[in-house]
Motif scaffolding. Structure first.
Motif, short mmCIF file in Angstrom:
data_model
loop_
_atom_site.label_atom_id
_atom_site.label_comp_id
_atom_site.label_asym_id
_atom_site.label_seq_id
_atom_site.Cartn_x
_atom_site.Cartn_y
_atom_site.Cartn_z
N PHE A 6 0.84 -1.20 0.00
CA PHE A 6 0.00 0.00 0.00
C PHE A 6 0.87 1.24 0.00
N GLU A 50 -3.40 4.70 -2.93
CA GLU A 50 -4.64 5.37 -2.49
C GLU A 50 -4.72 6.71 -3.19
N ASP A 51 -5.85 7.37 -3.11
CA ASP A 51 -5.92 8.73 -3.64
C ASP A 51 -7.04 9.54 -3.01
N THR A 97 -6.30 4.17 -7.29
CA THR A 97 -7.63 4.58 -6.86
C THR A 97 -8.18 5.67 -7.78
N ASN A 126 -8.99 0.67 -7.99
CA ASN A 126 -9.62 0.68 -6.67
C ASN A 126 -10.77 1.67 -6.73
N VAL A 128 -13.47 3.96 -5.46
CA VAL A 128 -13.91 4.66 -4.25
C VAL A 128 -14.99 5.67 -4.61
N TYR A 151 -23.00 5.45 -3.47
CA TYR A 151 -22.92 4.06 -3.95
C TYR A 151 -23.91 3.78 -5.08
N ALA A 219 -13.14 -1.25 -1.26
CA ALA A 219 -12.96 -1.39 0.20
C ALA A 219 -14.11 -0.74 0.96
N GLY A 220 -15.31 -0.93 0.49
CA GLY A 220 -16.46 -0.34 1.20
C GLY A 220 -16.60 -0.95 2.59
N GLY A 221 -16.91 -0.12 3.56
CA GLY A 221 -17.04 -0.61 4.93
C GLY A 221 -18.47 -0.54 5.42
N SER A 222 -19.25 0.44 4.95
CA SER A 222 -20.65 0.59 5.38
C SER A 222 -21.47 -0.54 4.77
N GLY A 225 -21.74 -0.01 1.21
CA GLY A 225 -20.43 -0.18 0.58
C GLY A 225 -20.08 -1.66 0.43
N THR A 327 -15.76 8.65 6.24
CA THR A 327 -15.55 7.20 6.28
C THR A 327 -16.20 6.60 7.52
N THR A 328 -17.39 6.06 7.34
CA THR A 328 -18.18 5.60 8.49
C THR A 328 -17.55 4.38 9.18
N SER A 329 -16.96 3.49 8.38
CA SER A 329 -16.45 2.26 8.99
C SER A 329 -15.27 2.55 9.91
#
Ligand code: FMN
Length: 429
Positions: A6, A50-51, A97, A126, A128, A151, A219-222, A225, A327-329
Motif C-alpha cells: 500500500f 490510495e488517492d 484509486t 480501486n 472509491v 454508492y 474497500a467499502g465498509g458501510s 459499501g 468514512t463511516t467504517s
C-alpha cells in the motif's frame, strides 16, 4: 498468501530526521519506481496507490494541518504514476484509486484500458466514492452526495464502465491487409447507456487491453459499501483493525452478500490492510511517541473521517455519539475501541504505526508467524502492507529484508510469479 504493498503518490517519511532525504525525489516517480521494483523482486501481487482529490480543511477548519504535515497534499495523480511504473516493472500488478463521484465513466474506462495496455495486463482500479468535502468542491459540488447515494452512482458508473470495456469483441482488431481492415466494424458496438446518472453512447475508442476489464478492487465498509463490493469487486479490502474476530466477521459477511448477488465467494479475493513494524523495540517506540508526532496522525485521520479529532481528549476513549458523512467504517472502529476503554491516543498509534491486535509488531519471525496464524483463523487471501509516511529506510528494510524472506522460507509467500496479468497472479492459488 497474497501480498500487496500500500502506498501513496506523496512524500514518504520526510519527518524522520535520520531519513531527511529518503525518497525526496518522490514527485518524479523515481522513489515509487524503486519501491515497486523491491515489491516485484519480493513477488508481491501488486502495489496499490490510495488517492484523494483536495487539500483538506477538516482539521481546525483551514488548510494549515494538511499542508504543514504533508498529509493529503502534495499528492500527485497516481493513475499517471502507473504508466511510469508500467515501464519500470515487468510483473507486478499496478492498482490505483479513482473516484466514481468525481470522474466521468468514459474518461475512467479509457484511462484504465490504456494503463492495462501500457502494463500488458497488470492494471487494477480501486473503486472509491470519495469521502472529502474538499474533493466535491473541486468538482462543482458544495457537498458530497450522502453515502448511500454515492454508492448508487457508483453502481451505475461500474455498469457503464463494464459496458465500455466490453464494447469491442475479443477479435475486433483483425489487421487484415488483404481485406483492408484494421478493425472489423461489425465487432465494435455502441453501448447507448441512458440511466439515472449517466448518458454514454460508446463504444470505447481505445485498443482492447490484455485483461479487457482491469481488476476491480473495492474497500467499502458501510452496509451499502459492502453490498457494492460484494456485487462488483474481485479484490475486497478491509483492515486488521478489531483483530481476528473482526477479520473473520468481515469475510463471512462479504461471502453472504456475494451469495445474495449470485456470486461464488471464490470469485473474489479478500485481503486485509495492515501496519506492521518489523524490528526490536516497538514498545519503547510506542511509549516515546509525543503529542507533536501525533499531531499529523490526528490530522490525517480527521481528513479521512470528516471529523476534527483535535476537539477530543487524547487520553479518553473516543465518544460514541459522533457521526460523519465521511468514512463511516473507520469511525465505527474508533467507537468500538472507545467502548473497550481504549484511549484515542492508543487507537491512533494502532491505526498509524503497528497493529498489536494481530501481533504484526516484533521480529520478522514473530510477525510472519502472527500473520500466518491470523489468516488461518480468520480466513482470507492475504495482506496489504501499509507504508506511507512511516516508510523510512529501516521500516522498508524490515519488511523486504526481514519479513518477506521469512514468509517465503515458511512457504507462506510466493517467490516468483506464475501468470502474466494481475488477475492471473491474484487467482493463481
Ligand atoms: C485498504 C483501503 C484503501 C482505501 N483507499 C481509499 C482511497 O484511496 N481513497 C478513498 O477515498 N478511500 C479509500 N478507502 C476508503 C474506502 O473506499 C471506503 O470509503 C471506506 O472503507 C469506508 O467505507 P464506506 O464508504 O462504505 O463507508 C480505502 C479503504 C481501505 C480499507
Amino acid at each position: 498468501m497474497h501480498f500487496g504493498f500500500f502506498s501513496s503518490f506523496s512524500p514518504p517519511a520526510w519527518h524522520a530526521p535520520s531519513d531527511r532525504m529518503f525518497g525526496d525525489d518522490w514527485w518524479s516517480g523515481e522513489y515509487h519506481a524503486r519501491l515497486a521494483k523491491r515489491a516485484e523482486k519480493a513477488a508481491f501481487d501488486f502495489i496499490f496507490f490510495e488517492d484523494t482529490a483536495g487539500v483538506s480543511r477538516t482539521s481546525g477548519g483551514n488548510m494549515d494541518t494538511d499542508l504543514r504535515y504533508a498529509l493529503s497534499s502534495p499528492k500527485n495523480d497516481p493513475v499517471a504514476l502507473l504508466s511510469y511504473l508500467a515501464a519500470t516493472t515487468q510483473r507486478l500488478g499496478l492498482i490505483s484509486t479513482a473516484s466514481t463521484t468525481l470522474y466521468p465513466p468514459f474518461l475512467l474506462a479509457r484511462l484504465y484500458a490504456t494503463i492495462d495496455n501500457l502494463s500488458r495486463g497488470r492494471a487494477g482500479w480501486n473503486i472509491v466514492t470519495s469521502s472529502e468535502t474538499e474533493a466535491a468542491q473541486n468538482f462543482g459540488m458544495d457537498e458530497l452526495p450522502p453515502t448511500d447515494e454515492r454508492y448508487s452512482i457508483a453502481e451505475e458508473f461500474v455498469e457503464v464502465a463494464r459496458k465500455l470495456w466490453a464494447s469491442w469483441d475479443e477479435k475486433a482488431v483483425v489487421k487484415d491487409l488483404e481485406a483492408n481492415f484494421y478493425t472489423d466494424p461489425s465487432k465494435v458496438h455502441s453501448i447507448d447507456h441512458e440511466g439515472k446518472y449517466f448518458k454514454v453512447r460508446g463504444p470505447l475508442n481505445s485498443y482492447p487491453s490484455p485483461q479487457g476489464t482491469p481488476l476491480l478492487a473495492q474497500a467499502g465498509g458501510s452496509p451499502r459499501g459492502r453490498d457494492f463490493a460484494a456485487a462488483n469487486a474481485e479484490l475486497i479490502m478491509s483492515t486488521t483493525i478489531g483483530g481476528v474476530e473482526a477479520m473473520k466477521a468481515f469475510r463471512e459477511d462479504i461471502h453472504n452478500r456475494m451469495r445474495k448477488f449470485g456470486r461464488d465467494p471464490r470469485e473474489c479475493r479478500i485481503m486485509y490492510a495492515l501496519h506492521t513494524y518489523v524490528g526490536d523495540g516497538f514498545s519503547e517506540f510506542r511509549q516515546s511517541i509525543t503529542d507533536a508526532q501525533l499531531a499529523p496522525v490526528l490530522g490525517k485521520h480527521s481528513a479521512h473521517l470528516g471529523v476534527d479529532l483535535t476537539q477530543f481528549n487524547l487520553d479518553e476513549p473516543f465518544p460514541d455519539h459522533v457521526v460523519t458523512n465521511g468514512t463511516t467504517s473507520m469511525l465505527e472502529s474508533l467507537k468500538e475501541k472507545g467502548r473497550r476503554g481504549i484511549s484515542l491516543r492508543e487507537a491512533m498509534i494502532d491505526f498509524n504505526w503497528g497493529d498489536n491486535e494481530i501481533g504484526a509488531v516484533g521480529t520478522a519471525q514473530s510477525v510472519a508467524r502472527s500473520l500466518i496464524d491470523a489468516m488461518e483463523e480468520a480466513g482470507g487471501d492475504g495482506y496489504i502492507i501499509m507504508a506511507t509516511q512511516d516508510a523510512n529506510q529501516a521500516h522498508l528494510d524490515g519488511i523486504f529484508e526481514g519479513l518477506v524472506p521469512e514468509l517465503q522460507r515458511l512457504g507462506a509467500m510466493r517467490t516468483d510469479y506464475s501468470g502474466k496479468t494481475l488477475r492471473e497472479n491474484l487467482f493463481a492459488f
